[in-house]
Motif scaffolding. Structure first.
Motif, PDB file in Angstrom:
ATOM      1  N   ALA A 175     -33.888  39.929   9.191  1.00 43.19           N
ATOM      2  CA  ALA A 175     -34.779  41.003   8.725  1.00 43.19           C
ATOM      3  C   ALA A 175     -34.058  42.350   8.619  1.00 43.19           C
ATOM      4  O   ALA A 175     -34.439  43.191   7.786  1.00 43.19           O
ATOM      5  N   SER A 176     -33.030  42.538   9.427  1.00 45.01           N
ATOM      6  CA  SER A 176     -32.322  43.832   9.416  1.00 45.01           C
ATOM      7  C   SER A 176     -31.175  43.876   8.413  1.00 45.01           C
ATOM      8  O   SER A 176     -30.508  44.914   8.287  1.00 45.01           O
ATOM      9  N   THR A 177     -30.930  42.792   7.695  1.00 41.54           N
ATOM     10  CA  THR A 177     -29.789  42.742   6.781  1.00 41.54           C
ATOM     11  C   THR A 177     -30.029  43.611   5.552  1.00 41.54           C
ATOM     12  O   THR A 177     -30.976  43.395   4.793  1.00 41.54           O
ATOM     13  N   GLU A 212     -22.299  45.087  -4.479  1.00 46.73           N
ATOM     14  CA  GLU A 212     -21.504  44.841  -5.687  1.00 46.73           C
ATOM     15  C   GLU A 212     -20.208  44.117  -5.341  1.00 46.73           C
ATOM     16  O   GLU A 212     -19.807  43.170  -6.045  1.00 46.73           O
ATOM     17  N   ALA A 213     -19.554  44.531  -4.249  1.00 43.18           N
ATOM     18  CA  ALA A 213     -18.288  43.895  -3.862  1.00 43.18           C
ATOM     19  C   ALA A 213     -18.497  42.435  -3.487  1.00 43.18           C
ATOM     20  O   ALA A 213     -17.706  41.563  -3.875  1.00 43.18           O
ATOM     21  N   ILE A 214     -19.565  42.159  -2.741  1.00 42.20           N
ATOM     22  CA  ILE A 214     -19.842  40.771  -2.351  1.00 42.20           C
ATOM     23  C   ILE A 214     -20.107  39.922  -3.579  1.00 42.20           C
ATOM     24  O   ILE A 214     -19.512  38.849  -3.761  1.00 42.20           O
ATOM     25  N   TYR A 215     -20.993  40.413  -4.439  1.00 40.07           N
ATOM     26  CA  TYR A 215     -21.347  39.599  -5.611  1.00 40.07           C
ATOM     27  C   TYR A 215     -20.150  39.411  -6.538  1.00 40.07           C
ATOM     28  O   TYR A 215     -19.879  38.283  -6.986  1.00 40.07           O
ATOM     29  N   ALA A 260     -27.375  29.607  -9.737  1.00 39.22           N
ATOM     30  CA  ALA A 260     -27.140  29.841  -8.310  1.00 39.22           C
ATOM     31  C   ALA A 260     -26.591  31.241  -8.078  1.00 39.22           C
ATOM     32  O   ALA A 260     -27.010  31.948  -7.145  1.00 39.22           O
ATOM     33  N   LEU A 261     -25.666  31.657  -8.919  1.00 37.90           N
ATOM     34  CA  LEU A 261     -25.138  33.024  -8.807  1.00 37.90           C
ATOM     35  C   LEU A 261     -26.224  34.057  -9.043  1.00 37.90           C
ATOM     36  O   LEU A 261     -26.259  35.105  -8.388  1.00 37.90           O
ATOM     37  N   ALA A 262     -27.125  33.780  -9.967  1.00 35.34           N
ATOM     38  CA  ALA A 262     -28.221  34.709 -10.251  1.00 35.34           C
ATOM     39  C   ALA A 262     -29.130  34.846  -9.026  1.00 35.34           C
ATOM     40  O   ALA A 262     -29.623  35.956  -8.721  1.00 35.34           O
ATOM     41  N   LEU A 302     -29.109  39.830  -2.973  1.00 29.00           N
ATOM     42  CA  LEU A 302     -28.365  41.021  -2.592  1.00 29.00           C
ATOM     43  C   LEU A 302     -29.067  42.291  -3.079  1.00 29.00           C
ATOM     44  O   LEU A 302     -29.187  43.278  -2.348  1.00 29.00           O
ATOM     45  N   SER A 303     -29.555  42.240  -4.300  1.00 31.90           N
ATOM     46  CA  SER A 303     -30.241  43.403  -4.880  1.00 31.90           C
ATOM     47  C   SER A 303     -31.498  43.750  -4.098  1.00 31.90           C
ATOM     48  O   SER A 303     -31.828  44.931  -3.890  1.00 31.90           O
TER      49      SER A 303
END
Length: 388
Positions: free
Chosen positions: A303-305, A313-316, A375-377, A383-384
């Motif tokens: 929940a805190s993530t 952006e860097a992760i994706y 899957a990437l989407a 993340l967004s």
């Protein structure tokens, strides 16, 4: 884990989940005392071969697990349980699936490591089905009616007897995670994969670092290098078989956002399959946890993530680059999930776990890459949603 004594004495009255693995050969009738509350019934690890005809008396039952038992047929009575969403009968001896065994409310069906040769056409009536786990069976075809399962997001059909990739899976509009390695039609591509070997006797095995569905990870030394060793648990995993994961891991090659693989272990004293990988720095942690029973196909984030825009952006971008690299090497990863991503506070990200990876045939390449992009989407959307 509960005990039969607790059940029989009434101590479990009002329970919503029952876990009972105590060498049972018959279904305990006392379970029906929980009919007004029971939602999850786990009878895995027993010697059961049948379920009672009045199982629908468990009117709130949503989930049933009967893995590692002695069933030779998926019980037809399951289809009468109107609230049943999740069925798991892994590692039995199931050969047949009656047309009446599949409830219309079904969201997840796990029949990994059985002896199934065909699926009934009626599976196409399960319009809510999201997850279908069939690795390690004897299937040669999938019914065309599977096209009716338009909510399917994850399919595992590795280690079966398919002479060709079933066309029906390529047209499922929501499919994002697919594994089909270990079938005759991809055997030649898997044999071509280079298998660099590392002798077990050259390794110094250290502490256990973790454990997943397919194997255990240990810290080790190889000469002057600190490495990790993945020891596979069994001949069939939920995604497929170890030798296919090993072939795909080595064929993927090097990339800054992949967990590097050094080689396959030879001469293990018990003949176990194993891989030597990079030892990842402790500041890298899993991006999320695997799906829960409730989420079915979607990962669980703490929940805190949260992420800054730069971190997200860097992760994706890192994972997308790794996936594109894998695809360019003639592979699909098949399991692009946040729980298979390790990341640090700076947005550094590493994609691992090739248990669901499969070699692409040129004729299906574009359709398979579209599945991988879904899957990437999903990862991008997750993340967004947590970017602040």
């Amino acid at each position: 884990m509960h005990t039969l004594q607790q059940l029989q004495s009434g101590q479990l009255a009002g329970m919503t989940r029952l876990d009972l693995g105590c060498n049972l050969s018959q279904f305990p009738r006392e379970i029906f005392e929980l009919a007004d509350t029971l939602e999850v019934l786990n009878l895995s690890g027993n010697q059961l071969s049948t379920l009672p005809d009045d199982l629908p008396r468990l009117k709130k039952l949503k989930i049933i697990f009967c893995s590692n038992n002695d069933f030779t047929e998926l019980p037809a009575v399951l289809g009468q349980c109107e609230q049943l969403e999740m069925i798991g009968f892994r590692a039995n001896r199931i050969q047949t699936i009656p047309a009446t065994a599949l409830p219309l409310s079904l969201r997840a069906l796990t029949l990994t490591d059985n002896h199934i040769t065909t699926l009934p056409d009626e599976i196409g009536h399960c319009a809510q089905l999201q997850k279908l786990m069939l690795a390690g069976n004897r299937l040669t075809a999938l019914p065309a009616s599977l096209a009716g399962c338009s909510q399917l997001e994850l399919i595992r059909i590795a280690a079966n007897r398919f002479a060709a990739l079933p066309e029906v899976v390529l047209h499922l509009p929501r499919l994002a995670w697919l594994a089909y390695a270990g079938n005759p039609f991809c055997a030649e591509l898997e044999r071509r994969a280079a298998m660099h070997q590392i002798d077990w006797n050259e390794l110094e095995i250290g502490v256990k670092l973790g454990e997943g569905a397919s194997g255990q990870i240990y810290q080790a030394r190889h000469g002057a290098n600190h490495v990790a060793v993945k020891l596979f648990k069994s001949a069939v995993t939920s995604d497929g078989i170890p030798h296919c994961e090993i072939a795909a891991s080595l064929a993927a090659g090097a990339h800054p956002n992949l967990i590097a693989v050094h080689g396959q272990i030879a001469n293990h004293p018990e003949g176990s399959d194993a891989l030597v990988l990079d030892l990842i720095a402790p500041n890298y942690t899993p991006l999320a946890q695997p799906p829960s029973l409730a989420s079915c196909t979607r990962d669980i984030y703490h929940a805190s993530t949260t992420f800054t825009p730069a971190q997200a952006e860097a992760i994706y971008e890192g994972i997308a680059s790794a996936v594109n690299h894998i695809n360019s090497r003639g592979l699909i990863h098949g399991d692009v999930y946040a729980h298979n991503v390790l990341c640090n506070q700076d947005g550094g990200a590493l994609l691992g776990d090739f248990g669901a990876a499969s070699f692409c045939s040129p004729v299906h390449r574009q359709a398979l890459l579209e599945i991988e992009q879904r899957a990437l989407a999903h990862l991008h959307a997750e993340l967004s949603a947590r970017t602040i």
